[in-house]
Design an enzyme around this catalytic site. Structure first.
Site, PDB file in Angstrom:
ATOM      1  CE1 TYR A   1     -95.327 100.825  75.216  1.00  4.17           C
ATOM      2  CE2 TYR A   1     -95.550  99.084  73.594  1.00  4.17           C
ATOM      3  CZ  TYR A   1     -95.332  99.478  74.893  1.00  4.17           C
ATOM      4  OH  TYR A   1     -95.099  98.542  75.877  1.00  4.17           O
ATOM      5  CE  LYS A   2     -91.695 101.951  77.269  1.00  6.48           C
ATOM      6  NZ  LYS A   2     -92.848 102.203  78.128  1.00  6.48           N
TER       7      LYS A   2
ATOM      8  NE  ARG B   1     -92.514 105.967  84.642  1.00  6.34           N
ATOM      9  CZ  ARG B   1     -92.534 104.927  83.804  1.00  6.34           C
ATOM     10  NH1 ARG B   1     -91.485 104.137  83.708  1.00  6.34           N
ATOM     11  NH2 ARG B   1     -93.583 104.689  83.058  1.00  6.34           N
TER      12      ARG B   1
ATOM     13  CG  PHE C   1     -91.119  96.599  82.917  1.00 11.27           C
ATOM     14  CD1 PHE C   1     -91.665  97.787  83.376  1.00 11.27           C
ATOM     15  CD2 PHE C   1     -91.929  95.727  82.203  1.00 11.27           C
ATOM     16  CE1 PHE C   1     -92.991  98.116  83.111  1.00 11.27           C
ATOM     17  CE2 PHE C   1     -93.253  96.048  81.933  1.00 11.27           C
ATOM     18  CZ  PHE C   1     -93.785  97.243  82.400  1.00 11.27           C
TER      19      PHE C   1
ATOM     20  CG  ASP D   1     -86.415  95.867  78.208  1.00 11.23           C
ATOM     21  OD1 ASP D   1     -86.610  96.826  77.440  1.00 11.23           O
ATOM     22  OD2 ASP D   1     -87.304  95.374  78.909  1.00 11.23           O
TER      23      ASP D   1
END
Length: 419
Positions: A244-245, A393, A142, A219
């Site tokens: 928050y996912k 995605r 990322f 991560d």
């Protein structure tokens, strides 16, 4: 075959796939959890749970209760009565329910970027061999992870060793063994690749890094809450992740840090703030770090941002991560099934591993038209996300996503691509 006959065949195949979605939902032991989330009683197809999870229906009440009784009722007394303990209390629940971590090793603090920065700097400080001047990372990680390491390397005069990762797969233990060596100080990798959803072999890669004498920072943003983890059992050094996912903490909810207990005694994080001091309210001269995981804190904890994730952690503890992972595997397999039936004939490519055991909880599909059609899909209440150059995605949150929802979303993508 005539047009009418072709349509009959297509309708028959689509009907079979829709019936299969109904059967999978009927057999799903986690199906009842979906009703606990806001918005799941509509026809909207939300395929972006790997970017931002839905809120729970209990969340407005939890927040209202906090405002009226906690913040409004107890006012400043809330810090002494509860709030100061929330970062570690919720961290321990997260460790227990999701991370495979014993108490005292996980804490909620800061954003993912800041948490990663603090962990990487602390890991580098823990390396005593002056000859270890390299950080190993991969080219497809990322952007934040890559940018952070580039900045730290510039600050500290370190070198970077890049693993050339295949965007459709990911980093392998063999690649880490080849890249890590006597000069390696720290290896930074993502457990689940943000583009492809590739699930790295965390235990084997951790072992490979340790065999080279290096420390590892993982991560976990795309795996925490969707993939089973055993950080203690895998002897992971440090890990960070967002909430928050799949943990449904809400936009910008604070991240978490995991620090293996064997590092806590000597751990020194780089951002010294009052909340991480030995006695925060002494307001004394000079910084003395608090003992244990609390020493990772810097500034005042974001209490508001921690409230929503507690509901999801309660659900995960009730359901068990094994069941969550099992549904994730079935959801991604159903997406691949629909891809093969509908989208592959239209020129769409699967940019995620075909082996379900090597996937996280999202599937990436590639097609040159995806950039153009994403906005149209959103207008139709079909919400995947676009990732340049031409990927969509399909993010599947096991507690809140149904198979019928996936069917509707994939059918809409098919319809947008049809000539």
């Amino acid at each position: 075959m005539s047009g009418e006959s072709q349509a009959t065949v297509e309708n028959s195949a689509a009907g079979a796939l829709l019936r299969r979605a109904g059967q999978l939902d009927a057999q799903d032991p986690l199906a009842h959890y979906r009703d606990l989330f806001i918005g799941t009683d509509t026809d909207l197809s939300y395929l972006d749970g790997n970017s931002l999870g839905r809120p729970l229906k209990r969340t407005p009440e939890d927040i209202s209760d906090f405002i009226h009784k906690g913040w409004g009722g107890r006012l400043i007394r809330g810090w002494d009565e509860e709030w100061l303990e929330l970062p570690q209390g919720i961290g321990d629940q997260l460790g227990r329910a999701v991370l495979g971590a014993a108490p005292g090793q996980t804490i909620i603090a800061d954003s993912t970027t800041v948490v990663l920065y603090k962990l990487i700097r602390a890991a580098l400080a823990a390396v005593t061999d002056p000859g270890r001047t390299e950080i190993v990372l991969d080219t497809d990680n990322f952007p934040t992870d890559r940018y952070l390491v580039e900045g730290i390397a510039r600050e500290e005069g370190l070198s970077l060793r890049w693993i050339e990762a295949d965007p459709s797969s990911g980093v392998t233990p063999e690649q880490v063994r080849q890249a890590a060596g006597p000069a390696t100080a720290v290896v930074l990798l993502s457990h689940v690749a943000y583009r492809s959803g590739f699930l790295a072999d965390l235990p084997a890669i951790t072992e490979a890094a340790h065999d080279a004498g290096a420390l590892v920072v993982w991560d976990l943003c795309h795996s925490a809450g969707s993939v089973e983890l055993d950080l203690d059992g895998s002897d992971v050094d440090f890990a960070a992740g967002c909430t928050y996912k799949y943990l449904n903490g809400g936009p910008g909810s604070p991240a978490f840090a995991y620090i293996n207990s064997r590092h806590l005694a000597s751990f020194r994080q780089p951002i010294w703030g009052w909340m991480g001091r030995k006695d925060a309210f002494e307001m004394g001269q000079g910084y003395e770090p608090a003992a244990g995981i609390r020493g990772f804190l810097s500034g005042t904890p974001a209490i508001f941002g921690m409230l929503a994730m507690r509901g999801t952690l309660d659900l995960i503890e009730e359901a068990g991560m094994a069941a969550v992972r099992e549904k994730s595997l079935k959801l991604t397999a159903y997406v691949v099934e629909l891809f093969e039936e509908w989208l592959e004939p239209l020129g769409v490519q699967l940019a995620s591993p075909r082996n379900p055991e090597r996937r996280g909880s999202h599937i990436t599909l590639d097609h040159p038209e995806f950039r153009n059609i994403t906005a149209t899909l959103w207008e139709q209440d079909v919400i995947p996300d676009f990732r340049a150059p031409h990927g969509i995605r399909i993010g599947l949150s096991p507690l809140s996503t149904s198979y019928a929802e996936v069917f509707r979303g994939m059918a809409a993508i098919r319809d947008q691509l049809r000539p």
